[in-house]
Design a protein around this motif. Structure first.
Motif, PDB file in Angstrom:
ATOM      1  N   LEU A 267       0.939  -1.172   0.052  1.00 53.74           N
ATOM      2  CA  LEU A 267       0.019  -0.015   0.036  1.00 53.74           C
ATOM      3  C   LEU A 267       1.015   1.349   0.188  1.00 53.74           C
ATOM      4  CD1 LEU A 267      -3.049   0.850  -0.063  1.00 53.74           C
ATOM      5  CD2 LEU A 267      -2.987   0.747   2.635  1.00 53.74           C
ATOM      6  N   SER A 268       2.003   1.218   0.574  1.00 60.27           N
ATOM      7  CA  SER A 268       3.048   2.422   0.516  1.00 60.27           C
ATOM      8  C   SER A 268       3.908   2.322  -0.549  1.00 60.27           C
ATOM      9  CB  SER A 268       3.870   2.187   1.868  1.00 60.27           C
ATOM     10  OG  SER A 268       4.592   1.155   1.952  1.00 60.27           O
ATOM     11  N   GLY A 269       3.626   1.529  -1.478  1.00 59.84           N
ATOM     12  CA  GLY A 269       4.650   1.578  -2.637  1.00 59.84           C
ATOM     13  C   GLY A 269       5.946   0.712  -2.522  1.00 59.84           C
ATOM     14  N   GLY A 270       5.961   0.031  -1.441  1.00 61.31           N
ATOM     15  CA  GLY A 270       7.222  -0.798  -1.218  1.00 61.31           C
ATOM     16  C   GLY A 270       7.343  -2.106  -1.712  1.00 61.31           C
ATOM     17  N   SER A 271       6.290  -2.274  -2.297  1.00 62.26           N
ATOM     18  CA  SER A 271       6.431  -3.625  -2.908  1.00 62.26           C
ATOM     19  C   SER A 271       5.155  -3.629  -4.101  1.00 62.26           C
ATOM     20  CB  SER A 271       5.941  -4.950  -1.555  1.00 62.26           C
ATOM     21  OG  SER A 271       6.110  -6.172  -2.250  1.00 62.26           O
ATOM     22  N   ASP A 272       5.438  -4.782  -4.652  1.00 64.69           N
ATOM     23  CA  ASP A 272       4.676  -4.934  -6.284  1.00 64.69           C
ATOM     24  C   ASP A 272       3.817  -6.209  -6.018  1.00 64.69           C
ATOM     25  OD1 ASP A 272       3.634  -5.334  -8.703  1.00 64.69           O
ATOM     26  OD2 ASP A 272       5.351  -3.785  -9.480  1.00 64.69           O
ATOM     27  N   TRP A 273       2.519  -6.083  -5.980  1.00 68.12           N
ATOM     28  CA  TRP A 273       1.650  -7.275  -5.646  1.00 68.12           C
ATOM     29  C   TRP A 273       1.703  -8.288  -6.873  1.00 68.12           C
ATOM     30  CZ3 TRP A 273      -0.339 -10.648  -2.970  1.00 68.12           C
ATOM     31  CH2 TRP A 273      -1.707 -11.310  -3.245  1.00 68.12           C
ATOM     32  N   MET A 274       2.067  -7.747  -8.315  1.00 70.80           N
ATOM     33  CA  MET A 274       2.251  -8.667  -9.108  1.00 70.80           C
ATOM     34  C   MET A 274       3.487  -9.479  -9.188  1.00 70.80           C
ATOM     35  SD  MET A 274      -0.365  -8.962 -11.477  1.00 70.80           S
ATOM     36  CE  MET A 274       0.393  -9.075 -12.905  1.00 70.80           C
ATOM     37  N   ARG A 275       4.295  -8.980  -8.413  1.00 70.54           N
ATOM     38  CA  ARG A 275       5.496  -9.819  -8.417  1.00 70.54           C
ATOM     39  C   ARG A 275       5.631 -10.546  -7.092  1.00 70.54           C
ATOM     40  NH1 ARG A 275       7.737  -8.802 -13.276  1.00 70.54           N
ATOM     41  NH2 ARG A 275       7.681  -6.532 -13.701  1.00 70.54           N
TER      42      ARG A 275
END
Length: 313
Positions: A267-275
């Motif tokens: 949610l904070s942009g520190g990880s990519d759900w598609m990855r």
């Protein structure tokens, strides 16, 4: 003439208003699951029935039988034309595009299809409903068919044309397709608009499934999903090696759902759900995976495609 509408509730409303005796509800949630272009009518119905059954929304054989009978009825009635009753939201507009494409393929003559041009049925009496009906001409039918083909294509870039141009004579297609594009994974975090809103709704503490549904519905100008679709998405977010949501056991309306550490990072942009676990979902003809990593750029309001390293192609 056969009257075709978005669901059983609308069908009953039309019967109650004395608008039609024979009403066919178009029972399919087309914004969820595979709708590929490279299959025949029967094969597509089998794919849709399999998906619907896999979600627990019905028995495979019963769903397939219903879809078969639906299309047979359209084929039997096509020569007499049709009246299309679909509202402005994404759920309805995708159904309408499929119906117009099917009728056009059956050779239904331009002018013999009447379409509801209003945003919604609420507040309209039988006179108001009739005034909102207009015939579809050949150009509108052709453009609607092209929009449907773009939706079912494995390359969704053709959809952007319909956001920019719409379909003349069908005033809500552009808005609906624009909303569809927002359901592609976002650049940077891999979250669709609905997924992001769902995580935000759970970010302040545990929330029930019922409250989660209400929270995401409030964020939509034209809600296009039911509680089952909402909970299907929540289930996806609770799956994979690094789930973004966690929840108690039980039925979703009463089930308490909370944001995980992975959800906070995403949610904070520190990880990519598609990855990390969001691959494998379908939007129309596109299966979202590493080879088909289509993304939505929220700033530019356009689609982008990423390569295996996460760079734009």
């Amino acid at each position: 003439m056969l009257h075709i509408t978005c669901g059983d509730f609308a069908a009953e409303e039309l019967r109650r208003a004395g608008m039609a005796d024979e009403v066919l509800p178009w029972r399919d949630v087309l914004h969820e699951g595979p709708v590929p272009s490279d299959v025949t009518g029967r094969e597509l119905r089998e794919i849709r029935a399999d998906f619907i059954a896999s979600c627990g929304w019905g028995d495979y054989e019963e769903v397939l039988g219903s879809l078969d009978e639906r299309d047979r009825l359209v084929e039997r009635s096509a020569a007499d034309g049709a009246v299309l009753w679909f509202e402005a939201d994404l759920f309805d507009q995708l159904q309408m595009l499929e119906v117009v494409s099917l009728l056009r393929g059956l050779g239904v003559a331009p002018g013999s299809i009447l379409a509801f041009r209003g945003a919604g049925f609420s507040g309209l009496d039988s006179e108001g409903l009739l005034k909102a009906l207009e015939p579809l001409d050949a150009a509108t039918m052709r453009a609607a068919d092209e929009a449907w083909r773009a939706f079912t294509s494995p390359d969704p870039s053709g959809l952007e044309r319909f956001v920019a141009e719409g379909v003349e004579g069908l005033p809500y297609v552009a808005e609906a397709v624009g909303r569809l594009l927002e359901e592609y994974p976002g650049v940077g975090d891999g979250l669709s608009r609905l997924e992001r809103v769902m995580l935000e709704a759970a970010s302040s503490g545990p929330v029930s499934g019922a409250a989660l549904f209400k929270a995401v519905s409030r964020q939509e100008e034209r809600p296009f999903f039911g509680d089952w679709s909402c909970w299907l998405m929540a289930s996806r977010l609770m799956s994979g090696p690094a789930p973004l949501l966690a929840g108690d056991e039980g039925n979703f309306p009463d089930r308490m759902v909370r944001l995980t550490k992975a959800g906070e990072r995403t949610l904070s942009g520190g990880s990519d759900w598609m990855r990390t676990g969001g691959r494998g979902r379908w939007i129309g003809g596109v299966r979202l995976d590493q080879a088909q990593d289509w993304r939505y750029d929220r700033n530019a309001a356009t689609l982008a495609r990423l390569d295996g390293r996460g760079a734009r192609q």
